[in-house]
Write an enzyme that holds these catalytic residues in place. Structure first.
Site, short mmCIF file in Angstrom:
data_model
loop_
_atom_site.label_atom_id
_atom_site.label_comp_id
_atom_site.label_asym_id
_atom_site.label_seq_id
_atom_site.Cartn_x
_atom_site.Cartn_y
_atom_site.Cartn_z
N SER A 19 58.86 31.61 32.48
CA SER A 19 59.21 32.50 33.58
C SER A 19 58.55 33.88 33.47
O SER A 19 57.34 33.99 33.37
CB SER A 19 60.74 32.59 33.62
OG SER A 19 61.18 33.38 34.66
N ASP B 115 57.95 36.32 40.06
CA ASP B 115 57.84 36.31 38.61
C ASP B 115 56.92 35.15 38.19
O ASP B 115 56.34 34.47 39.04
CB ASP B 115 59.22 36.25 37.93
CG ASP B 115 59.86 34.88 38.03
OD1 ASP B 115 59.50 34.12 38.95
OD2 ASP B 115 60.71 34.55 37.18
N GLY C 33 70.58 36.28 26.81
CA GLY C 33 70.55 34.83 26.57
C GLY C 33 69.12 34.33 26.43
O GLY C 33 68.90 33.15 26.16
P1 NG1 Z 1 69.20 37.57 29.83
O1 NG1 Z 1 68.04 37.65 28.93
O2 NG1 Z 1 70.35 36.72 29.35
O3 NG1 Z 1 69.65 38.94 30.29
C1 NG1 Z 1 67.63 37.15 31.96
C2 NG1 Z 1 68.17 37.77 33.22
C3 NG1 Z 1 69.11 36.80 33.87
C4 NG1 Z 1 68.44 35.44 34.13
C5 NG1 Z 1 67.77 34.95 32.86
C6 NG1 Z 1 66.95 33.70 33.06
C7 NG1 Z 1 68.71 40.12 33.66
C8 NG1 Z 1 69.47 41.31 33.24
N1 NG1 Z 1 68.88 39.01 32.94
O4 NG1 Z 1 68.72 36.81 31.15
O5 NG1 Z 1 69.61 37.33 35.04
O6 NG1 Z 1 67.54 35.52 35.21
O7 NG1 Z 1 66.92 35.95 32.29
O8 NG1 Z 1 65.63 33.91 33.38
O9 NG1 Z 1 67.97 40.19 34.64
ZN ZN Z 2 61.52 32.79 36.65
#
Ligand code: NG1
Ligand code: ZN
Length: 547
Positions: free
Chosen positions: A67, A279, A504
């Protein structure tokens, strides 16, 4: 149950060995880390997808992408039969399988087949897709190897956006009811609906038809180019960051624009012109423009949700339909958006944990659930009953004028939306159609409400799992004292709000803060970062003030 299949797995698994001791977790968006560590994971996810397909007696998707993360990273995500994310139990199996040492792999595999009572003679079918990362070709081949080792059938879609693969899986498992499981099927479904919608926009000038797209030097750029012939000039797109020279997600793309709150490198931006960024796998989109003073204005996922919600609410009213519409957000949603939706629009707003599976799940509870993460990942879900009511009304020859028009618009709106997952291309077409129908500029859209100044920061700690949260991640329950400190800091700032949570997808703790001015939002974010650093085991240098 050591069948011939398993012997083949054993043989093949030696070609995709796991580095001893490496532990990875199937997180919010599957496995994601440096591409060099992922070969065994890919092979094993090919195996797991095959078991999942046997279990569900349906086609399963496997997407190779990281991503918005850097080009050097990669990742993999499984897609369930209706195009949704796999269930939590299978995320657990994915982690177990991924972390089994070489000699324990068969035991781990056997464990899943037994727990799930999988009939190994059942046929399996897997759709595989990949993004444009240089590592994606060999990693997706490893997925295919995994599928083959368990005798599954695979179809390699090659380069596709993440949402396109979700769409294919859903089409296949609904026997074509959702659409045709080909690239052409995808483009014609969306573009036909887009033409139907924009037919209702009177006197669109060429200016209004023009849009600049930042493709993040990724797959989205290729796919927008591929779609152009289907758009037949109803939308004129100039593509920037098309991957011909720049690096994927580097100083461009939706995540860069959202987090840095500035335009991407490599895009010629003219005052008032409409711009958007995808993205790296084209499941997120944000819009923006610069005004006559060359001041940057961002229209993020919250603004998108508000625009879509306003448009749908109006159509539902015009159609005289009794349908409940709700918006699902996360704690990252700008406080102004939540206030506007609840107080002015009087729609139900639900807050869930970060990660689209949570939002998607919550949105299913409503007749129409609009869900968006502030970062631009989102879509709209229509319940089966809502779709049927709209369909019936659109085909009812006894109704006329306004009601009829609204029902027909709603019908095409459903078609243009990719309901399986957030989709930058589909969202872009929907937004462009809404702006055209409403004769709205980005400035007018932006003026619906004003964002509270905000700041997102990251803090490195030795173990981010020491932070535990509750209340849709808005409050930290551990480590001791952290939430109290945050509460005290927040009180110092007008309209202050802040929260922290372990990411995450990255090995960091994320800090979010908003306040009445940018200086205050920045200061609050910094103070909270310091608290995280001190109370949650920060590593490296202490966070420095932003100014
Ligand atoms: P994490 O890294 O858990 O914050 C990010 C995005 C999520 C989601 C995931 C999956 C933010 C603050 N966090 O997660 O919303 O899109 O990546 O790609 O944008
Ligand atoms: Zn993505």
């Amino acid at each position: 149950m050591m069948t011939a299949h398993f012997e083949e797995v054993l043989k093949q698994s030696h070609l995709h060995p796991k580095p001893a001791g490496l532990i990875l977790e199937y997180g919010t968006s599957g496995f994601r880390t440096n591409a060099k560590q992922l070969d065994h994971i890919m092979f094993r996810m090919g195996l797991l997808a095959t078991l999942r397909s046997k279990k569900t007696k349906a086609t399963i998707g496997v997407m190779v992408t990281a991503s918005h993360n850097p080009e050097e990273d990669n990742g993999v995500k499984l897609i369930d039969p209706m195009g949704e994310m796999v269930t939590p139990a299978w995320e657990g199996y994915a982690t177990q399988l991924a972390n089994s040492e070489q000699e324990d792999l068969l035991t781990a595999l056997k464990d899943v087949t037994e727990k799930e009572a999988i009939d190994m003679s059942q046929e399996a079918r897997i759709f595989v897709g990949k993004d444009t990362r240089s590592s994606s070709a060999s990693l997706s081949q490893s997925v295919l190897d995994g599928v083959k080792a368990l005798d599954g059938q695979s179809k390699d879609y090659g380069l596709v956006t993440t949402p396109q693969l979700h769409y294919m899986v859903c089409c296949q498992n609904t026997q074509g009811k959702y659409g045709e499981a080909t690239m052409d099927g995808y483009y014609s479904k969306l573009c036909t609906a887009f033409h139907q919608l924009t037919k209702h926009a009177s006197n669109r000038t060429d200016d209004q038809k023009h849009l600049c797209v930042d493709g993040a030097n990724g797959i989205g750029a290729l796919k927008v180019q591929e779609m152009e012939s289907h758009l037949k000039k109803h939308l004129q797109i100039s593509i920037f960051n098309d991957g011909s020279k720049g690096k994927l997600n580097f100083q461009c793309g939706a995540d860069f624009v959202k987090v840095q709150q500035k335009p991407p490198a490599g895009l010629e931006i003219n005052p008032g012109g409409r711009c958007c960024s995808f993205d790296g796998d084209a499941d997120r989109i944000v819009y923006y423009y610069i005004d006559s003073q060359r001041c940057f204005h961002l229209l993020d996922g919250d603004k998108i949700a508000t625009l879509i919600c306003t448009y749908l609410k109006q159509l539902i009213n015009q159609a005289g339909l009794d349908l409940k519409i709700a918006v699902v957000q996360t704690a990252y949603a700008n406080g102004s958006s939540t206030r506007y939706l609840e107080d002015t629009m009087k729609v139900t707003v639900k807050c869930t944990k970060t990660g689209v599976k949570h939002l998607h799940h919550a949105a299913l509870e409503f007749d129409i659930g609009v869900y968006f993460e502030a970062n631009g990942h989102g879509t709209v879900l229509f319940s089966k009953a809502a779709e049927e009511m709209i369909q019936k009304l659109a085909e009812d020859s006894s109704i006329k004028d306004e009601r009829k028009k609204a029902a027909i618009l709603l019908q095409s709106t459903i078609t243009v939306i990719n309901q399986t997952v957030g989709d930058a291309i589909s969202d872009m077409l929907l937004i462009e159609a809404i702006l055209a129908i409403k004769g709205m500029t980005l400035q007018q859209w932006d003026a619906i409400y004003s964002d509270l100044p905000n700041r997102q920061l990251k803090v490195k700690v030795s173990d981010r799992r020491v932070i535990d949260t509750t209340d849709a991640e808005r409050r930290a329950v551990s480590p001791a004292g952290l939430q109290d400190t945050i509460d005290t800091l927040v009180k110092k700032y007008k309209q202050g709000r802040s929260f922290v949570r372990p990411s995450g997808t990255e090995d960091v703790v994320r800090v979010y803060a908003e306040a009445d001015t940018q200086e205050n939002a920045d200061a609050l974010a910094h103070e909270v970062s310091l608290a995280v650093y001190r109370l949650a085991g920060g590593v490296g240098d202490e966070p420095k003030p932003l100014h």
